[in-house]
Design a protein around this motif. Structure first.
Motif: not given
Length: 178
Positions: A123-131
């Motif tokens: 399981s891998y992930g990357r949250a989107l930038l705050k904006a």
């Protein structure tokens, strides 16, 4: 849109939308799995509507609605013919066990939730930038790649919304002794 019973980690989505024969660029499904645009009710509804025009949902897995397209619409060496709606996630099923490759290509890192209740082997992930977060006060939108027995021989690449409460609960369950 008809949202069916909820599971312990999310809702099963079944679709009963009208159909029409409008043309739609299937590459938009791949973009949507990469959170382009970020997950929102409006973007998910648009994807539901378009998928329903192209194929009938297979809901036999009881964890997701899977739409099988007639032709590959993958890119960058990733092959896919399947669109997936599960809970508050929209994605595609990439052929093969490709989580590591997807992580490298799309700059994802291990999210620490891979073995949560046996849901994923990787399981891998990357949250989107705050904006780019459409509802930061409610939760987090991320691009995720997961290998799981739920989708044998496939890897889920998805844009996923997780509420702050659910994320806290998942992290708490992950830290429980096994």
């Amino acid at each position: 849109m008809n949202i069916a019973a909820s599971l312990s980690l999310g809702a099963i989505v079944s679709l009963t939308l009208g159909s029409s024969a409008l043309a739609f660029d299937k590459s938009s499904f791949f973009d949507a799995a990469l959170c382009k645009p970020p997950y929102s009710t409006a973007s998910a509804t648009k994807m539901y509507d378009e998928a329903e025009k192209l194929a009938k949902a297979d809901t036999s897995l009881m964890t997701a609605a899977v739409y099988k397209m007639s032709a590959d619409f993958g890119r960058q060496g990733f092959k896919t013919k399947e669109i997936v709606f599960a809970g508050t996630s929209f994605g595609i099923l990439v052929d093969g066990a490709r989580a590591d490759d997807l992580a490298k290509t799309y700059h994802l890192t291990s999210d620490g939730l891979g073995n949560l209740l046996g849901t994923a082997t990787k399981s891998y992930g990357r949250a989107l930038l705050k904006a780019e977060q459409p509802a930061a006060e409610m939760g987090v939108v991320s691009v995720v790649a997961r290998e799981s027995a739920a989708f044998p021989g496939k890897t889920l690449l998805a844009c996923e919304f997780v509420s702050h409460e659910d994320l806290k609960a998942m992290k708490s369950m992950q830290s429980l002794p096994k």
